[in-house]
Motif scaffolding. Sequence first.
Motif, PDB file in Angstrom:
ATOM      1  N   GLU A 230     -10.336   7.957  -1.003  1.00 47.69           N
ATOM      2  CA  GLU A 230      -9.219   8.187  -1.918  1.00 47.69           C
ATOM      3  C   GLU A 230      -7.976   7.460  -1.405  1.00 47.69           C
ATOM      4  OE1 GLU A 230      -8.298  12.123  -3.109  1.00 47.69           O
ATOM      5  OE2 GLU A 230     -10.370  12.645  -3.593  1.00 47.69           O
ATOM      6  N   TYR A 231      -7.310   6.751  -2.317  1.00 49.88           N
ATOM      7  CA  TYR A 231      -6.176   5.914  -1.943  1.00 49.88           C
ATOM      8  C   TYR A 231      -5.049   6.077  -2.959  1.00 49.88           C
ATOM      9  CZ  TYR A 231     -10.062   3.918   0.596  1.00 49.88           C
ATOM     10  OH  TYR A 231     -11.172   3.773   1.385  1.00 49.88           O
ATOM     11  N   ILE A 232      -3.828   6.170  -2.470  1.00 51.28           N
ATOM     12  CA  ILE A 232      -2.678   6.245  -3.371  1.00 51.28           C
ATOM     13  C   ILE A 232      -1.929   4.921  -3.320  1.00 51.28           C
ATOM     14  CG2 ILE A 232      -1.132   7.265  -1.619  1.00 51.28           C
ATOM     15  CD1 ILE A 232       0.062   8.932  -3.989  1.00 51.28           C
ATOM     16  N   LEU A 233      -1.580   4.401  -4.479  1.00 48.72           N
ATOM     17  CA  LEU A 233      -0.897   3.108  -4.543  1.00 48.72           C
ATOM     18  C   LEU A 233       0.452   3.180  -3.844  1.00 48.72           C
ATOM     19  CD1 LEU A 233      -1.575   2.009  -8.241  1.00 48.72           C
ATOM     20  CD2 LEU A 233      -2.952   1.572  -6.204  1.00 48.72           C
ATOM     21  N   LEU A 234       0.821   2.095  -3.179  1.00 51.12           N
ATOM     22  CA  LEU A 234       2.108   2.037  -2.488  1.00 51.12           C
ATOM     23  C   LEU A 234       2.985   0.917  -3.016  1.00 51.12           C
ATOM     24  CD1 LEU A 234       4.130   2.891  -0.371  1.00 51.12           C
ATOM     25  CD2 LEU A 234       2.822   1.612   1.344  1.00 51.12           C
ATOM     26  N   THR A 235       2.508  -0.349  -2.926  1.00 50.29           N
ATOM     27  CA  THR A 235       3.358  -1.466  -3.333  1.00 50.29           C
ATOM     28  C   THR A 235       2.534  -2.728  -3.512  1.00 50.29           C
ATOM     29  OG1 THR A 235       5.435  -2.601  -2.798  1.00 50.29           O
ATOM     30  CG2 THR A 235       3.896  -2.272  -0.987  1.00 50.29           C
ATOM     31  N   ILE A 297       9.591   9.957  -7.129  1.00 51.10           N
ATOM     32  CA  ILE A 297       8.683   8.842  -7.422  1.00 51.10           C
ATOM     33  C   ILE A 297       7.244   9.337  -7.349  1.00 51.10           C
ATOM     34  CG2 ILE A 297       7.826   6.621  -6.576  1.00 51.10           C
ATOM     35  CD1 ILE A 297      10.719   6.129  -5.539  1.00 51.10           C
ATOM     36  N   SER A 298       6.451   9.009  -8.357  1.00 48.41           N
ATOM     37  CA  SER A 298       5.028   9.354  -8.363  1.00 48.41           C
ATOM     38  C   SER A 298       4.209   8.093  -8.590  1.00 48.41           C
ATOM     39  CB  SER A 298       4.718  10.375  -9.461  1.00 48.41           C
ATOM     40  OG  SER A 298       5.346  11.603  -9.201  1.00 48.41           O
ATOM     41  N   LYS A 299       3.041   8.028  -7.948  1.00 50.89           N
ATOM     42  CA  LYS A 299       2.168   6.869  -8.112  1.00 50.89           C
ATOM     43  C   LYS A 299       0.712   7.316  -8.241  1.00 50.89           C
ATOM     44  CE  LYS A 299       5.291   3.606  -5.901  1.00 50.89           C
ATOM     45  NZ  LYS A 299       5.479   2.560  -4.889  1.00 50.89           N
ATOM     46  N   MET A 300      -0.117   6.397  -8.744  1.00 50.24           N
ATOM     47  CA  MET A 300      -1.497   6.718  -9.055  1.00 50.24           C
ATOM     48  C   MET A 300      -2.353   6.858  -7.795  1.00 50.24           C
ATOM     49  SD  MET A 300      -3.567   7.472 -11.396  1.00 50.24           S
ATOM     50  CE  MET A 300      -2.610   7.004 -12.840  1.00 50.24           C
ATOM     51  N   CYS A 301      -3.224   7.854  -7.831  1.00 46.45           N
ATOM     52  CA  CYS A 301      -4.198   8.055  -6.762  1.00 46.45           C
ATOM     53  C   CYS A 301      -5.572   7.642  -7.305  1.00 46.45           C
ATOM     54  CB  CYS A 301      -4.209   9.522  -6.330  1.00 46.45           C
ATOM     55  SG  CYS A 301      -5.131   9.827  -4.810  1.00 46.45           S
ATOM     56  N   LEU A 302      -6.284   6.823  -6.535  1.00 51.57           N
ATOM     57  CA  LEU A 302      -7.580   6.293  -6.978  1.00 51.57           C
ATOM     58  C   LEU A 302      -8.712   6.768  -6.076  1.00 51.57           C
ATOM     59  CD1 LEU A 302      -6.592   2.543  -7.545  1.00 51.57           C
ATOM     60  CD2 LEU A 302      -6.549   4.385  -9.227  1.00 51.57           C
ATOM     61  N   SER A 303      -9.856   7.025  -6.689  1.00 49.11           N
ATOM     62  CA  SER A 303     -11.081   7.304  -5.943  1.00 49.11           C
ATOM     63  C   SER A 303     -11.963   6.064  -5.986  1.00 49.11           C
ATOM     64  CB  SER A 303     -11.845   8.480  -6.559  1.00 49.11           C
ATOM     65  OG  SER A 303     -11.161   9.684  -6.374  1.00 49.11           O
ATOM     66  N   TYR A 304     -12.697   5.811  -4.911  1.00 50.70           N
ATOM     67  CA  TYR A 304     -13.610   4.674  -4.868  1.00 50.70           C
ATOM     68  C   TYR A 304     -15.018   5.187  -4.598  1.00 50.70           C
ATOM     69  CZ  TYR A 304     -15.715   0.209  -3.574  1.00 50.70           C
ATOM     70  OH  TYR A 304     -16.518  -0.896  -3.511  1.00 50.70           O
ATOM     71  N   LYS A 305     -15.898   4.997  -5.564  1.00 50.19           N
ATOM     72  CA  LYS A 305     -17.270   5.486  -5.434  1.00 50.19           C
ATOM     73  C   LYS A 305     -18.221   4.558  -6.171  1.00 50.19           C
ATOM     74  CE  LYS A 305     -20.088   9.644  -6.115  1.00 50.19           C
ATOM     75  NZ  LYS A 305     -20.124  11.027  -6.665  1.00 50.19           N
ATOM     76  N   ASP A 306     -19.334   4.248  -5.533  1.00 48.81           N
ATOM     77  CA  ASP A 306     -20.366   3.388  -6.125  1.00 48.81           C
ATOM     78  C   ASP A 306     -19.794   2.074  -6.634  1.00 48.81           C
ATOM     79  OD1 ASP A 306     -22.256   5.416  -5.673  1.00 48.81           O
ATOM     80  OD2 ASP A 306     -21.839   6.352  -7.599  1.00 48.81           O
ATOM     81  N   GLY A 307     -18.880   1.503  -5.862  1.00 46.26           N
ATOM     82  CA  GLY A 307     -18.329   0.195  -6.189  1.00 46.26           C
ATOM     83  C   GLY A 307     -17.358   0.172  -7.346  1.00 46.26           C
ATOM     84  N   THR A 308     -16.764   1.330  -7.704  1.00 42.91           N
ATOM     85  CA  THR A 308     -15.833   1.402  -8.823  1.00 42.91           C
ATOM     86  C   THR A 308     -14.653   2.316  -8.496  1.00 42.91           C
ATOM     87  OG1 THR A 308     -17.620   1.087 -10.424  1.00 42.91           O
ATOM     88  CG2 THR A 308     -15.571   2.009 -11.265  1.00 42.91           C
ATOM     89  N   TYR A 309     -13.459   1.897  -8.925  1.00 39.30           N
ATOM     90  CA  TYR A 309     -12.269   2.734  -8.780  1.00 39.30           C
ATOM     91  C   TYR A 309     -12.099   3.608 -10.021  1.00 39.30           C
ATOM     92  CZ  TYR A 309     -10.552   0.049  -4.765  1.00 39.30           C
ATOM     93  OH  TYR A 309     -10.401  -0.538  -3.536  1.00 39.30           O
ATOM     94  N   THR A 310     -11.688   4.850  -9.789  1.00 37.58           N
ATOM     95  CA  THR A 310     -11.394   5.784 -10.875  1.00 37.58           C
ATOM     96  C   THR A 310     -10.020   6.395 -10.636  1.00 37.58           C
ATOM     97  OG1 THR A 310     -13.739   6.337 -11.078  1.00 37.58           O
ATOM     98  CG2 THR A 310     -12.159   7.849 -12.098  1.00 37.58           C
ATOM     99  N   ALA A 311      -9.210   6.496 -11.692  1.00 40.38           N
ATOM    100  CA  ALA A 311      -7.877   7.086 -11.569  1.00 40.38           C
ATOM    101  C   ALA A 311      -7.970   8.603 -11.582  1.00 40.38           C
ATOM    102  CB  ALA A 311      -6.998   6.607 -12.715  1.00 40.38           C
TER     103      ALA A 311
END
Length: 449
Positions: A230-235, A297-311
């Motif tokens: 899980e990754y949250i966008l920064l810049t 400030i709020s930014k999108m958090c993404l999950s990475y699973k099976d080679g695909t990002y999901t918001a």
Amino acid sequence: MKETAQKYKRQTASRYLPVGAQEITSKIMEAESYGVSTKHDGHFYLLSYDGKKATLTNHGGRVIDDLPLLKEATALLKGKCKTVVLAGELYLHKEGGRTRSFDMTAALDDKSTNIYFAAFDLLSLDGEQVSLDIKALDQKLNTVLSSGKSLHAVKNSFVESRKDIAALYKEIVEDDGQEGIVVRSHNGPTYKIKPLITLDAVILGYAEGQGSRAGMLKEVLVGLCVAKDEYILLTKVGNGYSEEERKNLLKELGKKKVDSGYIEVSGSNVAFTMVAPNQVVEFSCLDVFGENSKGVISKMCLSYKDGTYTANGKQPMASVISPVYVKMRTDKKPDTNDAGLSQITKIISLDINASEKLDVKKSEIVSREVYVKISKGAKMVRKFMVWKTNKEATGEYPAYVYHYTDFSAGRSEMLKKEIKVSDSKKQIEEIFAAEVLENVKKGWEKVKS
């Protein structure tokens, strides 16, 4: 008072010009004089006194009326003025030590006696708006707040040259270890000077340059690891690369393309090509902040699973000023230890428990055309598609997306993809038509959908 705080934050406090320590003599404009003060690492508030009681209000609408310093403020201001509104920094005082904004959350809950208010501006006095030059303002603040302890005016040193500013920066920041300095020029801009901050982040996507910069990296999209996968966008980091680095990084990142259900747009309004989150980059910036004139400030958090990002939805996050590439960190892992959110929470406080789930609606296909061609016994496929996301109201998705897929079994890179986005139906239809015209020549046969 909330509206006054919002207006002040938007028009004044948020417009402080960030300057690196090495840029003091080049970026600060010449002026008749400068007021230099230590930057208190705290939270911006307005302190208002109505003749009976002192309260604190921030631009987010939070009102505080039960801190020990407010009792002192009420007693101090009574008899000195009928009403007053002061702008300043609410901070946790540490005798002989540096203030830290992330310490404030717990201190506010405990109503600590060590919470101080450093006033740096006077908005109104006895019902009249105040407009003073830096020296007159300093004198007025010290007069109104004389004998205050937890409520005080910022301590200014008045100098006449940028070399004097550089000397004070060395004394206050480099020697004494404070966060930075604030420089107010006579009837001119206000500057915020701090040491460069370096951060390690995970590369999540990239954008290629256009025109004469084609074949070179334009910028990378980076985020911080908040949990496993899980990754949250920064810049976006687009400066600091040599031409050789731009060529090599583009080639390297091009081998790591992955799919994504979330689209982020680059500075040139082209969708980022997302990549597997397995590389860490170090970059520098002038400042990190968790609020702007619009609030948290709020930014999108993404999950990475099976080679695909999901918001997953938006969470409170920081923004940075002037990110510059330093180097790739092959010695670090893209996890919470080496590229995690703690790098930010050591600098500023974030409400990491708050989150904003997206109201995700189903997309709908607007246009779709598929063409095939047989060449030397190998089948080639080119697919053109436009869909309406129905998610533009979230502020995180474009209204329309164009997607091009080019498959050729005879190429070393068999599958190529391209994405373009727009908020205009007319523009996306023009893009679709132009792409079909450019990529479908003699020999291609249209397949019925």
